[in-house]
Design an enzyme around this catalytic site. Structure first.
Site, short mmCIF file in Angstrom:
data_model
loop_
_atom_site.label_atom_id
_atom_site.label_comp_id
_atom_site.label_asym_id
_atom_site.label_seq_id
_atom_site.Cartn_x
_atom_site.Cartn_y
_atom_site.Cartn_z
N LYS A 1 0.84 -1.20 0.00
CA LYS A 1 0.00 0.00 0.00
C LYS A 1 0.88 1.25 0.00
O LYS A 1 0.63 2.20 -0.74
CB LYS A 1 -0.94 -0.01 1.21
CG LYS A 1 -2.09 -1.00 1.02
CD LYS A 1 -2.83 -1.34 2.29
CE LYS A 1 -3.77 -2.52 2.05
NZ LYS A 1 -4.38 -3.05 3.27
N GLN B 1 -4.99 -1.67 9.51
CA GLN B 1 -4.78 -2.99 8.91
C GLN B 1 -5.38 -4.07 9.83
O GLN B 1 -5.05 -4.14 11.01
CB GLN B 1 -3.28 -3.23 8.68
CG GLN B 1 -2.95 -4.52 7.97
CD GLN B 1 -3.52 -4.58 6.54
OE1 GLN B 1 -3.41 -3.63 5.78
NE2 GLN B 1 -4.14 -5.70 6.20
N ASP C 1 -11.64 2.45 3.68
CA ASP C 1 -11.88 1.01 3.59
C ASP C 1 -13.38 0.71 3.50
O ASP C 1 -13.78 -0.40 3.14
CB ASP C 1 -11.32 0.32 4.86
CG ASP C 1 -10.12 -0.55 4.55
OD1 ASP C 1 -9.88 -0.84 3.36
OD2 ASP C 1 -9.41 -0.94 5.50
#
Ligand code: NDP
Length: 284
Positions: A54, A98, A121
């Site tokens: 990422k 994460q 997200d």
């Protein structure tokens, strides 16, 4: 004729190209650099490698990225504090924590603490709710990537039977909702589904998001179906395979995503797309 391979690497590369141009434009015309803040708790190797890719992708697109790495023992309160700091940091437009988090941290508490406007997200209940009622929102990245791949095959979703195997909050449920919003007739299957093979065979579109190597065999696929394989499974010898028996499916499906190189590369591309969108929205 063997199925067309849906090349996620190629599609994600063209999305990244579009984003690079957009980021350059935002910098030049608005003096704004999109920024993503990442929180990584612990040393899980898969999570570390996801976060690294990422960071690398963000950098290659000209997006500012700031990753905060903390040890696995970090308390929930400290993780929440990091999220709040990103919430109030004007340089950060998108926040990603994460997952999975260590067991002593409640994942939902952390996700709920993210400002929905920075929830790139798409896991915050505000965004999930907006997705369900068809309002503008941040769409979870893997499901968004799946829809992008299907749409780029030129396949019309309206009126089609779409079968989704798997009902997780991050893949199965949101992808089903996106297919429904595009007027497919959607069936969601899971571990208690009675006759999985029969359900799958009804799918003009078949999305497999289970996490079991090659469990969807050729006889479970409707001839001519578009098959999207989300699963990532490491088998003996270290090879990565999907949830679909790829070789067998090639003779039955009209189009199929490979593993690796299908849905995987799309997820990060869509995360970056959401981050740029969040930066654009911050100007309004
Ligand atoms: P989860 O483990 O959260 O969900 C798996 C789902 O599969 C559950 O709904 C479960 O049903 C269902 N299931 C399990 N066994 C069966 C079975 N025998 N028959 C039918 N359904 C079954 O997984 P995720 O959704 O998080 O991920 C799924 C896969 O996708 C994994 O391989 C993961 O690595 C991969 N993935 C890939 C991404 C990418 O970027 N390429 C991103 C995210 C995930 P039940 O609810 O009843 O337990």
């Amino acid at each position: 004729m063997p199925a067309t391979i849906i090349d996620g690497k190629q599609v994600s590369a063209s999305i990244r190209e579009e984003l690079t141009a957009k980021v350059e434009g935002l910098k030049a015309e608005r003096g704004l650099t999109p920024g993503i803040g990442v929180v990584l708790v612990g040393e899980d190797p898969a999570s570390q490698s996801y976060v690294k890719s990422k960071e690398k992708t963000a950098e290659s697109l000209g997006i500012y990225s700031k990753t905060i790495r903390v040890p696995a023992e970090t308390s929930e309160e400290d993780v929440l504090r990091l999220v709040r700091e990103f919430n109030s940091d004007p340089k950060i437009h998108g926040i990603l924590v994460q997952l999975p988090l260590p067991p002593h941290i409640n994942e939902n508490s952390v996700i709920f603490a993210i400002d929905p406007k920075k929830d790139v997200d798409g896991f915050h209940p505000v965004n999930i709710g907006r997705l369900h009622i068809g309002e503008d929102c941040y769409v979870p990245c893997t499901p968004a990537g799946i829809i992008e791949l299907i749409e780029r095959t030129g396949v019309e979703l309206k009126g089609k039977n779409a079968v989704v195997v798997g009902r997780s909050n991050i893949v199965g449920k949101p992808v089903a909702m996106l297919l429904l919003s595009r007027h497919s007739t959607v069936t969601i299957c899971h571990s208690r589904t009675r006759d999985l093979a029969a359900e799958c065979r009804r799918g003009d579109i078949l999305v497999a998001a289970v996490g079991k190597a090659r469990m969807i065999t050729a006889d479970m696929i409707k001839p001519g179906a578009v098959v999207i394989d989300v699963g990532v499974n490491r088998i003996e010898g270290g090879k990565l395979v999907g949830d679909v028996d790829f070789e067998g499916a090639l003779d039955v499906a009209s189009a199929i995503t490979p593993v690796p190189g299908g849905v995987g590369p799309m997820t990060i591309a869509m995360l970056m797309k959401n981050t740029v969108l969040a930066a654009e929205r911050s100007l309004k």
